[in-house]
Design an enzyme around this catalytic site. Structure first.
Site, PDB file in Angstrom:
ATOM      1  N   LYS A 162      -4.650  -6.801   3.192  1.00  0.00           N
ATOM      2  CA  LYS A 162      -4.516  -5.628   2.318  1.00  0.00           C
ATOM      3  C   LYS A 162      -5.744  -5.259   1.812  1.00  0.00           C
ATOM      4  O   LYS A 162      -6.201  -4.266   1.725  1.00  0.00           O
ATOM      5  CB  LYS A 162      -3.815  -5.903   1.123  1.00  0.00           C
ATOM      6  CG  LYS A 162      -3.536  -4.759  -0.216  1.00  0.00           C
ATOM      7  CD  LYS A 162      -3.145  -3.724   0.634  1.00  0.00           C
ATOM      8  CE  LYS A 162      -2.940  -2.357  -0.189  1.00  0.00           C
ATOM      9  NZ  LYS A 162      -3.736  -2.227  -1.380  1.00  0.00           N
ATOM     10  N   GLU A 181      -9.991   1.651   4.166  1.00  0.00           N
ATOM     11  CA  GLU A 181      -9.613   3.035   3.250  1.00  0.00           C
ATOM     12  C   GLU A 181     -11.452   3.623   2.527  1.00  0.00           C
ATOM     13  O   GLU A 181     -11.495   4.783   2.708  1.00  0.00           O
ATOM     14  CB  GLU A 181      -8.903   2.649   2.125  1.00  0.00           C
ATOM     15  CG  GLU A 181      -8.734   3.795   1.090  1.00  0.00           C
ATOM     16  CD  GLU A 181      -7.480   3.146  -0.054  1.00  0.00           C
ATOM     17  OE1 GLU A 181      -6.587   2.473   0.215  1.00  0.00           O
ATOM     18  OE2 GLU A 181      -7.776   3.082  -1.173  1.00  0.00           O
ATOM     19  N   SER A 204       0.720  -1.293  -0.001  1.00  0.00           N
ATOM     20  CA  SER A 204       0.203  -0.088   0.047  1.00  0.00           C
ATOM     21  C   SER A 204       0.914   1.204  -0.124  1.00  0.00           C
ATOM     22  O   SER A 204       2.040   1.572   0.670  1.00  0.00           O
ATOM     23  CB  SER A 204      -0.826  -0.059   1.360  1.00  0.00           C
ATOM     24  OG  SER A 204      -1.573   1.271   1.258  1.00  0.00           O
ATOM     25  N   HIS A 244      -7.602  -3.568   4.594  1.00  0.00           N
ATOM     26  CA  HIS A 244      -7.032  -2.183   4.588  1.00  0.00           C
ATOM     27  C   HIS A 244      -7.888  -1.321   3.608  1.00  0.00           C
ATOM     28  O   HIS A 244      -8.214  -0.289   3.803  1.00  0.00           O
ATOM     29  CB  HIS A 244      -5.775  -2.371   4.276  1.00  0.00           C
ATOM     30  CG  HIS A 244      -4.961  -1.040   3.873  1.00  0.00           C
ATOM     31  ND1 HIS A 244      -5.065  -0.440   2.628  1.00  0.00           N
ATOM     32  CD2 HIS A 244      -4.253   0.050   4.509  1.00  0.00           C
ATOM     33  CE1 HIS A 244      -4.522   0.822   2.489  1.00  0.00           C
ATOM     34  NE2 HIS A 244      -3.977   0.896   3.624  1.00  0.00           N
ATOM     35  N   ASN A 245      -7.975  -1.690   2.359  1.00  0.00           N
ATOM     36  CA  ASN A 245      -8.705  -1.027   1.479  1.00  0.00           C
ATOM     37  C   ASN A 245     -10.183  -0.829   1.807  1.00  0.00           C
ATOM     38  O   ASN A 245     -10.762   0.165   1.385  1.00  0.00           O
ATOM     39  CB  ASN A 245      -8.509  -1.904  -0.015  1.00  0.00           C
ATOM     40  CG  ASN A 245      -7.206  -1.559  -0.631  1.00  0.00           C
ATOM     41  OD1 ASN A 245      -6.196  -1.348  -0.078  1.00  0.00           O
ATOM     42  ND2 ASN A 245      -7.363  -1.666  -1.952  1.00  0.00           N
TER      43      ASN A 245
HETATM   44  C1  6PG Z   1      -3.125   1.501  -1.680  1.00  0.00           C
HETATM   45  C2  6PG Z   1      -4.642   1.739  -2.355  1.00  0.00           C
HETATM   46  C3  6PG Z   1      -4.507   1.181  -3.835  1.00  0.00           C
HETATM   47  C4  6PG Z   1      -5.551   1.894  -4.523  1.00  0.00           C
HETATM   48  C5  6PG Z   1      -6.825   0.990  -4.413  1.00  0.00           C
HETATM   49  C6  6PG Z   1      -8.006   2.075  -5.014  1.00  0.00           C
HETATM   50  O1  6PG Z   1      -3.434   0.808  -0.577  1.00  0.00           O
HETATM   51  O2  6PG Z   1      -2.181   1.833  -2.084  1.00  0.00           O
HETATM   52  O3  6PG Z   1      -5.502   1.094  -1.262  1.00  0.00           O
HETATM   53  O4  6PG Z   1      -4.446  -0.313  -3.513  1.00  0.00           O
HETATM   54  O5  6PG Z   1      -5.579   3.190  -4.565  1.00  0.00           O
HETATM   55  O6  6PG Z   1      -6.872   0.231  -5.276  1.00  0.00           O
HETATM   56  O7  6PG Z   1      -8.974   1.483  -5.039  1.00  0.00           O
HETATM   57  P1  6PG Z   1     -10.554   1.702  -5.672  1.00  0.00           P
HETATM   58  O8  6PG Z   1      -9.922   2.236  -7.115  1.00  0.00           O
HETATM   59  O9  6PG Z   1     -11.031   0.669  -5.668  1.00  0.00           O
HETATM   60  O10 6PG Z   1     -10.854   3.203  -4.749  1.00  0.00           O
END
Ligand code: 6PG
Length: 480
Positions: free
Chosen positions: A170, A177, A116, A173-174
């Protein structure tokens, strides 16, 4: 991201062979950044594999799904027993489990590694969530810990657990996010319509928040986005010309799908995924405008783009208190979202026997990743004090923090409802909090209904066993 990860590895003194199916990209990397370390460019997969010392360590950074399988299928026949193949993309953990099992049969160690931090993080120091065997980690670990960012001298990389554990973490985590971003967007929306301030003025609010317990990368970049003008029109905020339809690559959706299977209520993440989906239904939204009325005052007040003082649904005299309330609601809702995410990590770890240490996850999320935030240190401390903590909300610090903010949180949810501004993240986090703390839930009625229409039975508070009422008979209760 792959290019930057390769540069990061090379910058740390590792001789790094590089290969891309578009040879021009490999050449461009070496031409542009060749002086950063020792790169060994390879034109073909065979040349690439041959250039590596045995046992080989290979990192794949391609699109998740089919493209990853295609690269694995191309490389696997060229590899030897004992080689380590790493997938650093956003793979679904179930795919990682499948690939790990298949490659194990060939004696190849497959490690699914969550990375990430976006492109910049990949270069300057990401947060890394490596899965796979202990054996693979013995070789990989030192490299990953070297290239990851460090916080207080601790690298943001740790062995998460076997097979799909790294990609599972991960994925969560997303999901977090998504929830975090949804809550920030709701806070912005409420402030905008509540106060009638401009995005640039609201950027200052987020900048102030970034020096308190909300301090985080996402709050920091919210201020940046809000203070940015449309590069093609002077004096127009960028946020006002960006189409209001959120996209997603799918990791948030995977989190919710997996949570449904695990039976873990990650309502904050689910609300975020569904809010993105609703935003994307442009035609439905357009059809609803003008047909479905909102509360009386909303059209007249606090239109986006309004100047300071133009007025929102909050009285000017209450503006500062409203900002404080929204901040408190955001923090409390965020704590709930993280509590749910950590619950899910525990549930996944139990289901798949991964033995994930939640405190270690909080530790490696303190830097490098998108959800990096000051309060992850608090989460780390909470699990350090009590490794088997049943919910983050029960840790004394978080219990206090959420309880301190709850009156404000409730006020904000009420105001959002009255103003007709959707705040599903705030509201559902509050509902989860109330659902968790209540002594008796409404589920007793649900059990009664299930027994009535389907003889599904119910348990009693005062006796062991499963019971059923003869609903269409004499109304007596029998024990199943
Ligand atoms: C990270 C982000 C990365 C990416 C996501 C965005 O941890 O660096 O999470 O993995 O920015 O895939 O996800 P979406 O396009 O689904 O919002």
């Amino acid at each position: 991201m792959g290019r930057n990860l390769a540069r990061n590895i090379a910058r740390h003194g590792y001789v790094t062979a590089v290969h891309n199916r578009t040879d021009a990209k490999t050449k461009a990397l070496v031409a542009e950044f060749g002086d950063e370390g020792t790169f060994v460019p390879a034109t073909t997969a065979q040349e690439f594999v041959d250039s590596l010392a045995s046992p080989r360590t290979i990192v794949i950074m391609v699109k998740a799904g089919g493209p990853t399988d295609a690269v694995i299928d191309e490389l696997a026949p060229l590899l030897s027993e004992g080689d380590i193949l790493v997938d650093g993309g956003n793979a679904h953990f179930a795919d990682t489990r499948r690939r790990e099992a298949a490659l194990k049969e060939k004696g190849i160690h497959f490690a699914g590694v969550g990375v990430s931090g976006g492109e910049e993080g990949a270069l300057l120091g990401p947060s890394i969530m490596p899965g796979g065997s202990e054996h693979a980690y013995a070789t990989l670990g030192p490299i990953l810990e070297d290239i990851a960012v460090s916080v207080d001298g601790t690298p943001c990389a740790v062995h998460v657990g076997p097979d799909g554990a790294g990609h599972f973490v991960k994925m969560v985590h997303n999901g977090i996010e998504y929830a975090d971003m949804q809550l920030i967007a709701e806070a912005y929306d409420l402030l905008r319509h509540g106060l009638g301030r401009t995005p640039r003025q609201l950027a200052d609010v987020f900048t102030t928040w970034n020096s308190g317990d909300l301090e985080s990368f996402l709050i920091e970049i919210t201020a940046r986005v809000l203070s940015t003008d449309d590069p093609t029109q002077e004096g127009v905020a960028l946020v006002d010309v960006v189409l209001d339809e959120a996209e997603q690559k799918g990791t948030g959706r995977w989190t919710v799908q997996t949570a449904l299977d695990l039976g873990t209520p990650v309502s904050g993440i689910a609300e975020a995924v569904f809010a993105r989906a609703l935003s994307g239904h442009a035609e439905q939204r357009k059809a609803a405008q003008g047909v479905l009325p909102g509360p009386g005052q909303i059209g007249a007040l606090g239109e986006p783009g309004g100047e300071e003082g133009a007025g929102g649904f909050v009285d000017a005299a209450d503006a500062d208190a409203f900002v404080d309330d929204v901040r408190a609601a955001l923090y409390a809702s965020k704590v709930v979202a993280y509590a749910q995410g950590f619950d899910m990590i525990r549930a996944g770890s139990e289901e798949y026997g991964w033995g994930i240490d939640p405190g270690a996850m909080a530790t490696i999320w303190r830097g490098g990743c998108i959800i990096r935030a000051k309060f992850l240190d608090r989460i780390r401390e909470a699990y350090e004090k009590q490794p088997d903590l049943s919910s983050l909300l029960l840790d004394p610090y978080f219990a206090q923090a959420v309880s301190d903010g709850q009156e404000a949180w409730r006020r904000v949810v009420v105001q959002s409802v009255q103003a007709g501004i959707p705040a599903p993240g705030f509201a559902s986090a509050l509902a989860y909090y109330d659902g968790l703390r209540r002594e008796r839930s409404s589920a007793a009625l649900i059990q009664g209904l299930r027994d009535l229409f389907g003889a599904h039975t119910y348990k009693r508070v005062d006796r062991e066993g499963d019971f059923h009422v003869e609903w269409s008979g004499d109304g007596s209760e029998s024990q199943a």
